[in-house]
Scaffold this motif. Structure first.
Motif, PDB file in Angstrom:
ATOM      1  N   VAL A  56      -0.522  77.533  53.429  1.00 20.52           N
ATOM      2  CA  VAL A  56      -0.114  76.915  54.689  1.00 20.52           C
ATOM      3  C   VAL A  56      -0.681  75.504  54.751  1.00 20.52           C
ATOM      4  N   GLY A  79       3.953  76.776  55.789  1.00 18.32           N
ATOM      5  CA  GLY A  79       3.579  75.889  56.885  1.00 18.32           C
ATOM      6  C   GLY A  79       4.654  74.859  57.182  1.00 18.32           C
ATOM      7  N   TYR A 133       0.700  80.682  62.281  1.00 19.30           N
ATOM      8  CA  TYR A 133       1.084  80.771  60.884  1.00 19.30           C
ATOM      9  C   TYR A 133       0.782  82.173  60.361  1.00 19.30           C
TER      10      TYR A 133
END
Length: 206
Positions: A56, A79, A133
């Protein structure tokens, strides 16, 4: 069909899932805020499944460093990585390693976000949009994906449960190539239930 089991960390559990017929990819998450964060190489790494590193917004050097120690075959970007970032990463890792880019989906208009990545990444992962996330554990309306007309193959994820085999078999799209399983098959974060996975995979193949 590609079957990716993600969020792995514990050696004995990795070994058990790696032994299941039908599991093709195994994901390791490197987002420090995730309860499935992997901080070091597990004592057992999969021998039969391809290894996927999940990142991410990671500086590219961090990905390159972990590639060497974990032996990844694929890199998943979960991400806000831009197409330019993906292009730079492609240049660094070469064509041997495949790149998966997650695209968050709520409505049909979200499919527009995939277009700039066409020809740069190897797979899309269509995930339920959420404010954090790493996934929400919730599903989205897969019929939205009938409006996806790109050329990049994709995997489905987002709250897939052991009871969803028939739903998956009923979904058809020319670019649909696999599914990503995580929290729906866990007894605790990072610990998958091999028996539930085995039953699900049997149902999926019949």
């Amino acid at each position: 069909m590609i079957i990716k089991v993600c969020g792995m960390r514990e050696p004995d559990n990795i070994r058990a899932v790696d032994a299941l017929e039908g599991v093709t990819w195994m994901g390791f998450i490197f987002h420090p805020r995730s309860p499935r964060f992997v901080s070091e190489v597990p004592a057992y790494m999969p021998l039969h499944c391809k290894r996927v590193g999940v990142f991410v917004n990671e500086p590219q050097q961090g990905i390159l460093d972990r590639m060497k120690s974990f032996g990844f075959g694929l890199i998943q970007l979960h991400g806000n990585e831009t197409p330019e970032y993906c292009q730079e990463l492609r240049s660094s890792i070469g064509s041997e390693l495949k790149i998966i880019k997650m695209i968050p989906i709520t409505t049909t208009s979200d499919l527009e976000a995939a277009k700039p990545y066409e020809g740069i990444v190897d797979f899309f992962l269509f995930e339920t949009r959420c404010s954090i996330y790493g996934g929400s554990g919730r599903s989205f309306d897969w019929e939205i994906l009938q409006q996806y007309h790109g050329n990049t193959p994709f995997l489905l994820t987002g709250g897939i449960q052991p009871t969803d085999a028939e739903k998956i078999k009923a979904f058809h799209h020319p670019r649909f190539v696999g599914i990503d399983l995580n929290s729906g098959f866990e007894t605790a974060p990072t610990l998958k239930a091999p028996a539930a996975l085995r039953t699900f995979l049997t149902q999926l193949s019949h």
